[in-house]
Design a protein around this motif. Structure first.
Motif, PDB file in Angstrom:
ATOM      1  N   GLU A 164      45.971  46.228  34.346  1.00 18.42           N
ATOM      2  CA  GLU A 164      45.359  46.837  33.330  1.00 18.42           C
ATOM      3  C   GLU A 164      46.010  47.580  32.522  1.00 18.42           C
ATOM      4  O   GLU A 164      46.145  47.719  31.191  1.00 18.42           O
ATOM      5  CB  GLU A 164      43.973  47.763  33.452  1.00 18.42           C
ATOM      6  CG  GLU A 164      43.361  48.447  32.503  1.00 18.42           C
ATOM      7  CD  GLU A 164      42.077  48.852  32.934  1.00 18.42           C
ATOM      8  OE1 GLU A 164      41.093  48.036  33.338  1.00 18.42           O
ATOM      9  OE2 GLU A 164      41.802  50.212  32.761  1.00 18.42           O
ATOM     10  N   ASP A 165      47.179  48.290  33.122  1.00 18.74           N
ATOM     11  CA  ASP A 165      47.976  49.111  32.318  1.00 18.74           C
ATOM     12  C   ASP A 165      48.821  48.396  31.272  1.00 18.74           C
ATOM     13  O   ASP A 165      49.350  48.655  30.149  1.00 18.74           O
ATOM     14  CB  ASP A 165      49.118  49.998  33.250  1.00 18.74           C
ATOM     15  CG  ASP A 165      48.460  51.219  33.678  1.00 18.74           C
ATOM     16  OD1 ASP A 165      47.227  51.677  33.372  1.00 18.74           O
ATOM     17  OD2 ASP A 165      49.008  51.608  34.909  1.00 18.74           O
ATOM     18  N   GLU A 219      38.016  44.370  39.497  1.00 24.34           N
ATOM     19  CA  GLU A 219      38.614  45.699  40.060  1.00 24.34           C
ATOM     20  C   GLU A 219      39.915  45.836  39.490  1.00 24.34           C
ATOM     21  O   GLU A 219      40.216  47.163  39.276  1.00 24.34           O
ATOM     22  CB  GLU A 219      38.510  45.556  41.466  1.00 24.34           C
ATOM     23  CG  GLU A 219      37.284  45.527  42.206  1.00 24.34           C
ATOM     24  CD  GLU A 219      36.411  44.353  42.072  1.00 24.34           C
ATOM     25  OE1 GLU A 219      37.020  43.234  41.664  1.00 24.34           O
ATOM     26  OE2 GLU A 219      35.140  44.159  42.334  1.00 24.34           O
ATOM     27  N   GLU A 220      40.703  44.912  39.239  1.00 23.50           N
ATOM     28  CA  GLU A 220      42.008  45.230  38.657  1.00 23.50           C
ATOM     29  C   GLU A 220      42.022  45.237  37.198  1.00 23.50           C
ATOM     30  O   GLU A 220      42.877  46.010  36.758  1.00 23.50           O
ATOM     31  CB  GLU A 220      42.749  43.869  39.179  1.00 23.50           C
ATOM     32  CG  GLU A 220      43.002  43.779  40.574  1.00 23.50           C
ATOM     33  CD  GLU A 220      43.573  42.377  40.686  1.00 23.50           C
ATOM     34  OE1 GLU A 220      44.822  42.261  41.641  1.00 23.50           O
ATOM     35  OE2 GLU A 220      43.431  41.482  40.125  1.00 23.50           O
TER      36      GLU A 220
END
Length: 244
Positions: free
Chosen positions: A36-37, A142-143
């Motif tokens: 996600e980053d 979730e990731e």
């Protein structure tokens, strides 16, 4: 037969074209967009495209080739196209092309008009690419829990730029995340672009993951941003859809 031999020949070499780069200096998107980053960093480019000409300094590594970084900055070009072509503002610099703006004698060869068109579609391209890559991502919920919100932000930023395209250029090219990269884009009417932006804004307001007004962190847009875009679209709707 000769036809069968040719067919077998084509079949045998198709996979030969499906290769990965062997240059160790080349990094593929899937090797970077693995969290996600990483997607947050890519989304940041959709924001900074409104303010920065490129990724490295005032004129270094400008996103557009063949034009000075200062001449191709988004907000500067928007100001020139929307304000210097009216009696709202004047600029007495003697930059080539500026007097034409004041005199309403600019055309497609004007560097500022060219710069605005290419800057707007570069910005739209950033947003399209983000949406495309986010939709293609194999990261789990979730990731990548903010996936829906990130995509909604890119769509809202793209709607803003299409509003500027509608306002300044009228009939224009249209590309979105489903367009074939490298293909000639469709050329559609100003009214059709109006309908696209209107629909995008309505969807973002009614069923997207964008935060409600005042619920986002500093500098991140929310639904109030979309209401602003929609309000500006409606303020000049009669002109945009050809009924004025």
């Amino acid at each position: 037969s000769a036809a069968m031999i040719c067919t077998l020949g084509f079949a045998s070499c198709v996979k030969d074209l499906d290769v990965e780069p062997i240059d160790p200096n080349i990094t593929m998107p899937e090797d970077i967009l693995n969290s996600e980053d990483a997607f947050a960093s890519l989304l940041a480019k959709c924001y900074t495209g409104l303010a920065a000409s490129g990724g490295f300094g005032q004129n270094g590594a400008c996103d557009l080739s063949g034009i000075d970084g200062g001449f191709s900055q988004y907000i500067r070009l928007l100001f020139i196209m929307e304000c210097l072509t009216t009696d709202e503002a004047t600029c007495c610099w003697n930059d080539a092309g500026l007097p034409d703006m004041h005199n309403l004698s600019w055309n497609s060869s004007n560097s500022f008009a060219n710069g605005a068109y290419y800057r707007f579609y570069t910005q739209i391209g950033f947003c399209n690419e983000f949406i495309r890559k986010a939709n293609e991502s194999k990261l789990t919920d979730e990731e990548f829990p903010s996936k829906a919100r990130f995509i909604a932000e890119a769509r809202a930023l793209r709607a803003l730029t299409y509003l500027h395209v509608i306002d300044i250029f009228g009939n224009a090219s249209f590309v979105n995340e489903n367009s074939v990269v490298g293909a000639n884009p469709a050329y559609i009417s100003r009214a059709s672009l109006f309908e696209f932006v209107e629909k995008e804004c309505q969807e973002l307001l009614s069923g997207s993951a964008l935060p409600e007004a005042g619920k986002s962190e500093y500098a991140r847009l929310d639904k109030s941003f979309v209401r602003m875009v929609l309000a500006k679209l409606y303020l000049n709707a009669e002109v945009y859809i050809g009924k004025a």
